[in-house]
Design a protein around this motif. Structure first.
Motif, mmCIF file in Angstrom:
data_model
loop_
_atom_site.group_PDB
_atom_site.id
_atom_site.type_symbol
_atom_site.label_atom_id
_atom_site.label_comp_id
_atom_site.label_asym_id
_atom_site.label_seq_id
_atom_site.Cartn_x
_atom_site.Cartn_y
_atom_site.Cartn_z
ATOM 1 N N THR A 124 0.826 -1.211 0.000
ATOM 2 C CA THR A 124 0.000 0.000 0.000
ATOM 3 C C THR A 124 0.856 1.254 0.000
ATOM 4 O OG1 THR A 124 -1.716 -1.202 1.209
ATOM 5 C CG2 THR A 124 -1.862 1.191 1.188
ATOM 6 N N LEU A 125 1.934 1.252 0.773
ATOM 7 C CA LEU A 125 2.830 2.408 0.775
ATOM 8 C C LEU A 125 3.490 2.580 -0.590
ATOM 9 C CD1 LEU A 125 4.503 2.073 4.298
ATOM 10 C CD2 LEU A 125 2.738 3.689 3.576
ATOM 11 N N GLY A 126 3.783 1.473 -1.259
ATOM 12 C CA GLY A 126 4.320 1.559 -2.610
ATOM 13 C C GLY A 126 3.345 2.222 -3.568
ATOM 14 N N LEU A 153 -4.754 11.264 -6.703
ATOM 15 C CA LEU A 153 -5.187 9.875 -6.553
ATOM 16 C C LEU A 153 -5.112 9.396 -5.107
ATOM 17 C CD1 LEU A 153 -3.508 8.298 -9.711
ATOM 18 C CD2 LEU A 153 -5.925 8.800 -9.385
ATOM 19 N N VAL A 154 -4.128 9.903 -4.363
ATOM 20 C CA VAL A 154 -4.015 9.528 -2.956
ATOM 21 C C VAL A 154 -5.129 10.211 -2.165
ATOM 22 C CG1 VAL A 154 -2.506 9.491 -0.926
ATOM 23 C CG2 VAL A 154 -1.534 9.257 -3.217
ATOM 24 N N ILE A 162 -7.928 1.302 -7.239
ATOM 25 C CA ILE A 162 -6.791 0.837 -8.049
ATOM 26 C C ILE A 162 -5.893 -0.084 -7.226
ATOM 27 C CG2 ILE A 162 -4.687 1.579 -9.218
ATOM 28 C CD1 ILE A 162 -6.187 4.112 -10.069
ATOM 29 N N ALA A 163 -5.542 0.338 -6.027
ATOM 30 C CA ALA A 163 -4.661 -0.470 -5.184
ATOM 31 C C ALA A 163 -5.335 -1.770 -4.757
ATOM 32 C CB ALA A 163 -4.230 0.333 -3.959
ATOM 33 N N MET A 164 -6.634 -1.725 -4.452
ATOM 34 C CA MET A 164 -7.341 -2.932 -4.060
ATOM 35 C C MET A 164 -7.435 -3.918 -5.220
ATOM 36 S SD MET A 164 -8.389 -2.871 -0.837
ATOM 37 C CE MET A 164 -9.804 -3.937 -0.873
ATOM 38 N N THR A 165 -7.660 -3.411 -6.418
ATOM 39 C CA THR A 165 -7.734 -4.296 -7.590
ATOM 40 C C THR A 165 -6.410 -5.011 -7.802
ATOM 41 O OG1 THR A 165 -9.359 -2.830 -8.616
ATOM 42 C CG2 THR A 165 -8.217 -4.388 -10.054
ATOM 43 N N ALA A 233 -7.345 2.447 4.824
ATOM 44 C CA ALA A 233 -6.871 3.318 5.900
ATOM 45 C C ALA A 233 -5.649 4.116 5.464
ATOM 46 C CB ALA A 233 -6.547 2.486 7.137
ATOM 47 N N LEU A 234 -4.717 3.485 4.743
ATOM 48 C CA LEU A 234 -3.488 4.165 4.354
ATOM 49 C C LEU A 234 -3.667 5.056 3.130
ATOM 50 C CD1 LEU A 234 -0.919 1.267 4.911
ATOM 51 C CD2 LEU A 234 -1.320 3.257 6.371
ATOM 52 N N LEU A 235 -4.437 4.586 2.159
ATOM 53 C CA LEU A 235 -4.624 5.366 0.933
ATOM 54 C C LEU A 235 -5.841 6.276 1.001
ATOM 55 C CD1 LEU A 235 -3.774 2.888 -1.964
ATOM 56 C CD2 LEU A 235 -2.461 4.844 -1.190
ATOM 57 N N GLY A 236 -6.841 5.896 1.765
ATOM 58 C CA GLY A 236 -8.047 6.714 1.864
ATOM 59 C C GLY A 236 -7.957 7.807 2.911
ATOM 60 N N GLY A 237 -7.116 7.591 3.935
ATOM 61 C CA GLY A 237 -6.983 8.593 4.974
ATOM 62 C C GLY A 237 -8.135 8.561 5.962
ATOM 63 N N ARG A 238 -8.160 9.552 6.819
ATOM 64 C CA ARG A 238 -9.151 9.599 7.877
ATOM 65 C C ARG A 238 -10.524 10.021 7.373
ATOM 66 N NH1 ARG A 238 -7.810 6.893 12.083
ATOM 67 N NH2 ARG A 238 -9.174 8.196 13.354
#
Length: 292
Positions: A124-126, A153-154, A162-165, A233-238
């Motif tokens: 996810t960080l990548g 995108l972030v 995209i990251a989940m896919t 949580a990491l890409l979507g934020g709070r």
């Protein structure tokens, strides 16, 4: 020993052999769910303690509050979009992969399954680095002239999808691959030799036989996407909350464990209902198409 007793022993043998493992599995699965269900009916007093009384307050709050409606709809939309993309990408990818020769087939299979070998946090960080304003994706689109300025995108739902896919496609590939291994190549060749086009053979011969793999893969992808926590949580934020992050916040931020338990149980029930409903609907539709 009489023949009746021997027959009874043979019938009971599988249950006796699998009984200990079955009891352990049910205890590990049902006990936490039962405790979570009991907790969800308790009441949080707002000062850090849980009242021992029982109430439907938590469920009524979730079902009547537009804030939670938005979170559940966002989660369902995200899981549905990831599932659709995994079907569109994973099914053709698996069919092409099955027609490759060694060693390319094994090599590309390892490449496709590689996301499962990487920690979800590192992966996810990548993606966060790739999709940043100065990341590789935006730099490439700017260089190609696709966009005039970096695309955000972030901390967006698009970036999360995209990251989940990326991580869910291997589950679809594995499910469809298992169905393709049962496909007899001679049946496909027979359809072509009888004058059917490649599209007709794919629609009338290949797809009906891999449909169970597509359905099982879709169920796995949807369930995992709807309950995913780390990537949203990491890409979507709070601010871009989904059900899993909302339950996490209730447990660890506000310490409202009963409300967090109620959110988790509603997610579980909604997952089961959606999966069973979609499974029956898709099976009925495909049966009508292929029988016509």
């Amino acid at each position: 020993m009489s023949s009746a007793a021997a027959d009874r022993s043979r019938r009971m043998a599988p249950w006796l052999l699998s009984g200990p493992a079955l009891v352990l599995f049910l205890a590990m699965l049902l006990a936490p769910l039962l405790l979570t269900g009991i907790l969800s009916f308790h009441v949080f007093d707002g000062i850090g303690t849980i009242d021992e009384s029982y109430s439907l307050k938590n469920y009524l709050e979730i079902l009547s509050d537009d804030y939670y409606h938005e979170i559940f709809l966002r989660t369902a939309g995200m899981a549905g979009a990831v599932t659709l993309l995994c079907v569109l990408l994973g099914v053709p990818e698996t069919i092409i992969l099955s027609r490759m020769r060694s060693p390319w087939r094994g090599l590309f299979l390892v490449v496709i399954l590689a996301p499962l070998l990487i920690s979800v946090v590192v992966r996810t960080l990548g993606w966060a680095i790739l999709m940043g304003n100065n990341g590789l994706l935006n730099e490439a689109m700017l260089w190609l002239g696709i966009v005039d300025e970096p695309v955000r995108l972030v901390f967006t739902l698009t970036g999360v999808i995209i990251a989940m896919t990326h991580v869910m496609v291997p589950f679809m590939v594995i499910s469809v691959w298992a169905s393709l291994q049962k496909l007899d190549p001679q049946v496909e060749q027979a359809g072509l030799s009888l004058g059917a086009s490649n599209f007709t053979v794919m629609r009338r011969v290949v797809l009906p036989q891999v449909l169970p793999g597509i359905l099982s893969g879709s169920i796995i992808v949807f369930a995992l996407s709807a309950s995913a926590f780390a990537t949203p949580a990491l890409l979507g934020g709070r601010r871009l909350k989904v059900v899993a992050t909302a339950a996490y916040d209730e447990f660890l931020s506000t310490l409202n464990w009963p409300l967090g338990a109620a959110i988790a149980l509603i997610l579980l029930v909604a997952n089961i209902i959606i999966i069973l409903g979609c499974n029956r609907l898709v099976e009925r539709r495909f049966r009508q198409v292929f029988d016509s």
